[in-house]
Enzyme design. Structure first.
Site: not given
Ligand code: GAR
Length: 200
Positions: A12-14, A91, A94, A108, A110
């Site tokens: 969940g850093t995003n 992950m 949808l 999204n 990526h």
């Molecule tokens: C992020 O790097 C995001 O881009 C990726 O998972 C990570 C989640 O990090 N998403 C995918 O690969 C989707 N295809 P986070 O939980 O720290 O935000």
């Protein structure tokens, strides 16, 4: 006031980047009304709880039918009054019903330069391992609209990140994540304006 729902599966850093940007005014007139997690143990849920954000856990084990899970997520998004849905490390693909219900309002993030290293099987650290295995000198991050394909929707923003000779998947992931956080906030602002202007 823009109501944002964030879908997560992991750290969940995003999600945190959006929370921080709302708190310090880089995203104005917006609030996160719901965090949906596909995993009950996602650390992103602790981040949501720390900020008093309602959560909905939609783990696969809790639903015997995929259609029930999809309907439950859709209902939770509707009840929360979501205007914009952000997949932030979600992950799962949808379901079309949700994509149609929120057409043009789902984005999204990526961790690669789409169309490279995206689609089925390319998620999380797998993306960075593939980039390193191919000997790429640069990678990056992409925010795109979600359509019914896997990472196929129109690109909103993209930013490049260098790959260093001594990188491993963790160091590359960390560098790409910093860029993700920056462009995700920009993209949310762009969508907020479009929704506010009635263009979506
Ligand atoms: C992020 O790097 C995001 O881009 C990726 O998972 C990570 C989640 O990090 N998403 C995918 O690969 C989707 N295809 P986070 O939980 O720290 O935000």
């Amino acid at each position: 006031m823009l109501n944002i729902a964030v879908l997560v599966s992991g750290g969940g850093t995003n999600l945190q980047a959006i929370i921080d940007a709302i708190r310090d005014g880089r995203i104005a007139d917006a609030r996160i009304v719901l965090v949906v997690s596909s995993r009950p143990d996602a650390y992103a849920l602790s981040r949501a709880a720390a900020h008093g954000i309602p959560v909905f856990v939609a783990g696969r084990a809790a639903f015997s039918e995929a259609a029930d899970r999809c309907a439950a997520i859709n209902a939770a998004l509707r009840e929360a009054g979501a205007d914009l849905i952000v997949l932030a490390g979600y992950m799962h693909v949808l379901e079309p019903q949700i994509i149609r219900a929120f057409a043009g309002r789902i984005i999204n993030i990526h961790p690669s330069l789409i169309p490279k290293y995206c689609g089925r099987g390319f998620y999380g650290k797998r993306v960075h391992r593939a980039v390193l295995a191919a000997g790429e000198r640069e990678s990056g991050a992409t925010v795109h609209y979600v359509d019914e394909g896997v990472d196929t929707g129109p690109v909103i923003l993209q930013a490049r990140v260098p790959v260093r000779a001594d990188d491993d998947a963790d160091s590359l992931a960390a560098r790409v994540l910093e860029t993700e956080h920056r462009i995700l906030v920009q993209a949310v602002n762009r969508l907020a304006k479009e929704i506010g202007d009635g263009k979506v």
